[in-house]
Every structure is written in structure tokens, then in C-alpha cells.
Motif scaffolding. Structure first.
Motif, PDB file in Angstrom:
ATOM      1  N   ASP A  60       0.831  -1.197   0.000  1.00  0.00           N
ATOM      2  CA  ASP A  60       0.000   0.000   0.000  1.00  0.00           C
ATOM      3  C   ASP A  60       0.874   1.258   0.000  1.00  0.00           C
ATOM      4  N   SER A  61       0.468   2.280  -0.750  1.00  0.00           N
ATOM      5  CA  SER A  61       1.260   3.503  -0.887  1.00  0.00           C
ATOM      6  C   SER A  61       1.566   4.159   0.448  1.00  0.00           C
ATOM      7  N   ASN A  62       0.567   4.210   1.335  1.00  0.00           N
ATOM      8  CA  ASN A  62       0.778   4.836   2.647  1.00  0.00           C
ATOM      9  C   ASN A  62       1.773   4.046   3.490  1.00  0.00           C
ATOM     10  N   GLU A  63       1.665   2.719   3.426  1.00  0.00           N
ATOM     11  CA  GLU A  63       2.590   1.879   4.189  1.00  0.00           C
ATOM     12  C   GLU A  63       4.010   2.002   3.640  1.00  0.00           C
ATOM     13  N   PHE A  64       4.104   2.063   2.320  1.00  0.00           N
ATOM     14  CA  PHE A  64       5.410   2.229   1.669  1.00  0.00           C
ATOM     15  C   PHE A  64       6.081   3.510   2.156  1.00  0.00           C
ATOM     16  N   GLU A  65       5.327   4.604   2.145  1.00  0.00           N
ATOM     17  CA  GLU A  65       5.876   5.883   2.579  1.00  0.00           C
ATOM     18  C   GLU A  65       6.184   5.874   4.076  1.00  0.00           C
ATOM     19  N   TYR A  66       5.335   5.225   4.862  1.00  0.00           N
ATOM     20  CA  TYR A  66       5.555   5.173   6.307  1.00  0.00           C
ATOM     21  C   TYR A  66       6.924   4.575   6.627  1.00  0.00           C
ATOM     22  N   HIS A  67       7.236   3.451   5.995  1.00  0.00           N
ATOM     23  CA  HIS A  67       8.513   2.791   6.276  1.00  0.00           C
ATOM     24  C   HIS A  67       9.690   3.630   5.794  1.00  0.00           C
ATOM     25  N   LEU A  68       9.519   4.320   4.687  1.00  0.00           N
ATOM     26  CA  LEU A  68      10.607   5.159   4.199  1.00  0.00           C
ATOM     27  C   LEU A  68      10.911   6.306   5.157  1.00  0.00           C
ATOM     28  N   VAL A  69       9.882   7.031   5.563  1.00  0.00           N
ATOM     29  CA  VAL A  69      10.110   8.223   6.380  1.00  0.00           C
ATOM     30  C   VAL A  69      10.503   7.878   7.814  1.00  0.00           C
ATOM     31  N   ASN A  70      10.215   6.650   8.241  1.00  0.00           N
ATOM     32  CA  ASN A  70      10.564   6.247   9.596  1.00  0.00           C
ATOM     33  C   ASN A  70      11.844   5.408   9.648  1.00  0.00           C
ATOM     34  N   SER A  71      12.570   5.366   8.550  1.00  0.00           N
ATOM     35  CA  SER A  71      13.818   4.591   8.525  1.00  0.00           C
ATOM     36  C   SER A  71      14.965   5.401   9.123  1.00  0.00           C
ATOM     37  N   ASP A  72      15.949   4.694   9.658  1.00  0.00           N
ATOM     38  CA  ASP A  72      17.188   5.327  10.097  1.00  0.00           C
ATOM     39  C   ASP A  72      18.225   5.290   8.984  1.00  0.00           C
ATOM     40  N   ILE A  73      18.216   4.187   8.228  1.00  0.00           N
ATOM     41  CA  ILE A  73      19.179   3.996   7.145  1.00  0.00           C
ATOM     42  C   ILE A  73      18.447   3.408   5.946  1.00  0.00           C
ATOM     43  N   LEU A  74      18.714   3.941   4.761  1.00  0.00           N
ATOM     44  CA  LEU A  74      18.217   3.374   3.510  1.00  0.00           C
ATOM     45  C   LEU A  74      19.379   2.716   2.777  1.00  0.00           C
ATOM     46  N   ILE A  75      19.168   1.496   2.299  1.00  0.00           N
ATOM     47  CA  ILE A  75      20.195   0.780   1.543  1.00  0.00           C
ATOM     48  C   ILE A  75      19.605   0.352   0.204  1.00  0.00           C
ATOM     49  N   SER A  76      20.351   0.585  -0.866  1.00  0.00           N
ATOM     50  CA  SER A  76      19.927   0.129  -2.189  1.00  0.00           C
ATOM     51  C   SER A  76      21.093  -0.616  -2.836  1.00  0.00           C
ATOM     52  N   PRO A  77      21.135  -1.932  -2.678  1.00  0.00           N
ATOM     53  CA  PRO A  77      22.267  -2.721  -3.191  1.00  0.00           C
ATOM     54  C   PRO A  77      22.168  -2.976  -4.694  1.00  0.00           C
ATOM     55  N   LEU A  78      22.241  -1.910  -5.470  1.00  0.00           N
ATOM     56  CA  LEU A  78      21.991  -2.009  -6.903  1.00  0.00           C
ATOM     57  C   LEU A  78      23.054  -2.810  -7.628  1.00  0.00           C
ATOM     58  N   ILE A  79      22.613  -3.578  -8.608  1.00  0.00           N
ATOM     59  CA  ILE A  79      23.506  -4.130  -9.619  1.00  0.00           C
ATOM     60  C   ILE A  79      23.431  -3.141 -10.776  1.00  0.00           C
ATOM     61  N   PHE A  80      24.486  -2.401 -10.994  1.00  0.00           N
ATOM     62  CA  PHE A  80      24.399  -1.236 -11.876  1.00  0.00           C
ATOM     63  C   PHE A  80      24.086  -1.610 -13.328  1.00  0.00           C
ATOM     64  N   ASP A  81      24.593  -2.739 -13.794  1.00  0.00           N
ATOM     65  CA  ASP A  81      24.259  -3.188 -15.150  1.00  0.00           C
ATOM     66  C   ASP A  81      22.956  -3.967 -15.095  1.00  0.00           C
ATOM     67  N   LEU A  82      21.902  -3.404 -15.666  1.00  0.00           N
ATOM     68  CA  LEU A  82      20.592  -4.059 -15.677  1.00  0.00           C
ATOM     69  C   LEU A  82      20.334  -4.608 -17.072  1.00  0.00           C
ATOM     70  N   LYS A  83      20.398  -5.916 -17.200  1.00  0.00           N
ATOM     71  CA  LYS A  83      20.194  -6.561 -18.498  1.00  0.00           C
ATOM     72  C   LYS A  83      18.854  -7.290 -18.491  1.00  0.00           C
ATOM     73  N   SER A  84      17.993  -6.930 -19.427  1.00  0.00           N
ATOM     74  CA  SER A  84      16.723  -7.631 -19.570  1.00  0.00           C
ATOM     75  C   SER A  84      16.673  -8.206 -20.979  1.00  0.00           C
ATOM     76  N   HIS A  85      15.543  -8.836 -21.311  1.00  0.00           N
ATOM     77  CA  HIS A  85      15.422  -9.406 -22.654  1.00  0.00           C
ATOM     78  C   HIS A  85      15.304  -8.334 -23.727  1.00  0.00           C
ATOM     79  N   THR A  86      14.920  -7.132 -23.327  1.00  0.00           N
ATOM     80  CA  THR A  86      14.624  -6.118 -24.341  1.00  0.00           C
ATOM     81  C   THR A  86      15.487  -4.872 -24.249  1.00  0.00           C
ATOM     82  N   SER A  87      16.344  -4.758 -23.242  1.00  0.00           N
ATOM     83  CA  SER A  87      17.165  -3.552 -23.170  1.00  0.00           C
ATOM     84  C   SER A  87      18.359  -3.746 -22.248  1.00  0.00           C
ATOM     85  N   PHE A  88      19.258  -2.802 -22.300  1.00  0.00           N
ATOM     86  CA  PHE A  88      20.401  -2.767 -21.400  1.00  0.00           C
ATOM     87  C   PHE A  88      20.424  -1.383 -20.765  1.00  0.00           C
TER      88      PHE A  88
END
Length: 298
Positions: free
Chosen positions: A262-290
């Protein structure tokens, strides 16, 4: 002065950012949302704006656009939050039109796309082939035609402007953040809340490193809560959830979701976080794009 009239269209994706975009637009302009009925049911708007024009369950995208064509042309600006509709081939609007572009290479880097398609054509998912927009043969031509109806495009990350400049598209590409969050300054005496936002899929993010790190924090597990703020989209994602569930049996504080958040729950967890982590794999390969996170994708 007369207030600018904005039409925002979302007919395809359950996107958390549509509510954020509407909120931003409605704070400045006279805004109307044209939206799919199912997507609307999953949004929670905690602010006021004009009204919705809703696409019913049995109404095709073509019929919806055709039925609302005259009304849309009365707006000063139309924004497609998701523009992957082959039906746009049959429409030319008489007002300014823009699109939010989430995969810049896929839309505009023709040379890279052609090379990538040729090397991956045999592995493309059947459902993608059936959709003219994603089909490796018809897709590039359709996107070339459709992107001409956009007077300009928005991107969600400012570094994408460098790529736009390389492709000589900087004159039509603008940075427009579509999510704004303000920390609620959580109680420092409670658990340290670490939030990992985004869909649970191993092609986009390195969740195994996060899980390994959680295990290393065994001596502090009663002081930390990990919140995986996204749902699994494939088998690899559900396997990650299985690993997280096993950790909860060992008394680690872990929150995860199996379904749309739910959008409200999503925002609630974001604004109440102490630390945000995004362990991205920078190269995103799909069947239709890079794509490359922070360069062609936000």
C-alpha cells in the motif's frame, strides 16, 4: 493569471510514484488523473486534487484514449507516467505532451538497442514477443514513432541528463523528481530501522550480500530491524523471501512483503527509517534492453 491544467495518465503500472507525481502537480496546477480502475484501487491519496477519469476493467486502452481524446486536448499539458502503449501510434494530441522515461536507453539509444537485440533475440520471453511494443522486431520502430509525439520527457535522476546530452536530446529532457520524503526523526531509543526499498529480484539488486551482512550482525540482532520494502517478482525473489523467513526463525527482526505494498505503508517505512540501503547491480540486463543505474535508469 489562469492556473495551468495538467492531465496525468497511468493505465499500465501499479507505480508508487503516480501518487507522488499527482501530489506534486496538484500543489501547483489544476490536475486531473486519468487512471486504470485496478491501479486506482491500490493508491491512497492523502491530499486533495480535482478528480479522476477512470478506465474501467473491460475498457481497452485504445477505447479509453479515444473516448477521452477531446477532453485531453483541453489540457495545457498531458503527462504519460507510463508511456509503453502501442495504441499511441493512432493518436496525435493538439496540446503539449510529455512522458516519464524510466529506461532511457530503451527509448532513445537506438544504436545500443539494435546491438543488444541481435545478441539476445533467441532468449526473449514469449509474452514480450507477443506485445508489439516489446517485440524485438516491431518494438524499436514503434518507440521511434511514439516518442515523436512527446514535446519533452522527464527523468527521475539528474545524472541521466548527461546521457541525454550525449544523445543530443538534452533540449527535450528534464529532471523531475517524482518522490519526496521527509524523515520523521524516529526515536533513537528504539530498534535501528534499516530499509531496503525496491522490487525483490536478483537481476536488479544484490540481496545475497544483504543477507550475508545480516548474519554477520548476529550479536546485535535484537537492536536492528531490516525492512525489505518491495515484493518478489520472480522465482529468485521468492527464494530471497525464503531465506529471510529462515532468518526470522533465528530471531532476527526482519519485515518483508509477498504482495503489493500500500502507498501509505510504503511511505511510512521510508520516512521512519534510520538507514536506507539500495544494493543495486548497476548493469541491468533484460530481454529487451540494457540499462545502467545512475546513468540511463534512476
Amino acid at each position: 493569471n489562469q492556473i495551468m491544467k495538467i492531465a496525468i495518465i497511468e493505465l499500465k503500472v501499479n507505480n508508487h510514484f503516480v501518487s507522488e507525481l499527482v501530489q506534486l502537480s496538484a500543489s501547483l496546477f489544476d490536475t486531473t488523473l486519468f487512471i486504470d480502475e485496478n491501479i486506482l484501487s491500490k493508491q491512497n491519496f492523502n491530499f486533495n486534487y480535482k478528480f479522476n477519469v477512470v478506465q474501467k476493467k473491460n475498457e481497452s486502452t485504445f477505447s479509453f484514449l479515444k473516448n477521452n481524446y477531446d477532453q485531453l486536448n483541453n489540457y495545457d499539458l498531458i503527462i504519460f507516467n507510463t508511456a509503453t502503449h502501442w495504441e499511441l501510434l493512432f493518436f496525435s494530441f493538439n496540446t503539449k505532451t510529455a512522458a516519464y522515461i524510466y529506461n532511457y536507453n530503451w527509448w532513445f539509444n537506438d544504436q545500443l538497442n539494435n546491438k543488444y537485440y541481435l545478441s539476445n533475440i533467441l532468449s526473449i520471453n514469449t509474452l514480450k514477443i507477443l506485445d508489439p511494443f516489446f517485440n524485438p522486431v516491431t518494438g524499436p520502430s514503434i518507440r521511434k514513432i511514439i516518442r515523436r509525439i512527446f514535446d519533452f520527457v522527464f527523468v527521475e535522476y539528474d545524472a541521466i541528463l548527461d546521457l541525454a546530452k550525449e544523445l543530443k536530446l538534452n533540449n527535450i529532457t528534464y529532471f523531475l523528481p517524482n518522490a519526496f520524503y521527509k524523515s520523521s526523526n524516529p526515536d533513537t531509543g528504539s530498534l535501528l530501522r534499516i530499509v531496503i526499498p525496491g522490487k525483490i529480484e536478483t537481476s536488479r539488486r544484490d540481496y545475497q550480500t544483504i543477507i550475508n551482512t545480516i548474519k554477520l550482525l548476529k550479536e546485535h540482532k535484537d537492536k536492528i530491524e531490516f525492512i525489505f520494502l518491495g515484493r518478489p517478482t520472480d522465482k529468485s525473489g521468492f527464494k530471497i523471501l525464503d531465506d529471510l523467513e529462515r532468518l526470522t526463525y533465528e530471531d532476527y527482526n526482519i519485515v518483508y512483503f509477498k504482495d503489493f505494498i500500500d502507498s501509505n505503508e510504503f511511505e511510512y517505512h521510508l520516512v521512519n527509517s534510520d538507514i536506507l540501503i539500495s544494493p543495486l547491480i548497476f548493469d541491468l540486463k533484460s530481454h529487451t534492453s540494457f540499462e545502467y543505474y545512475t546513468r540511463s535508469k534512476g
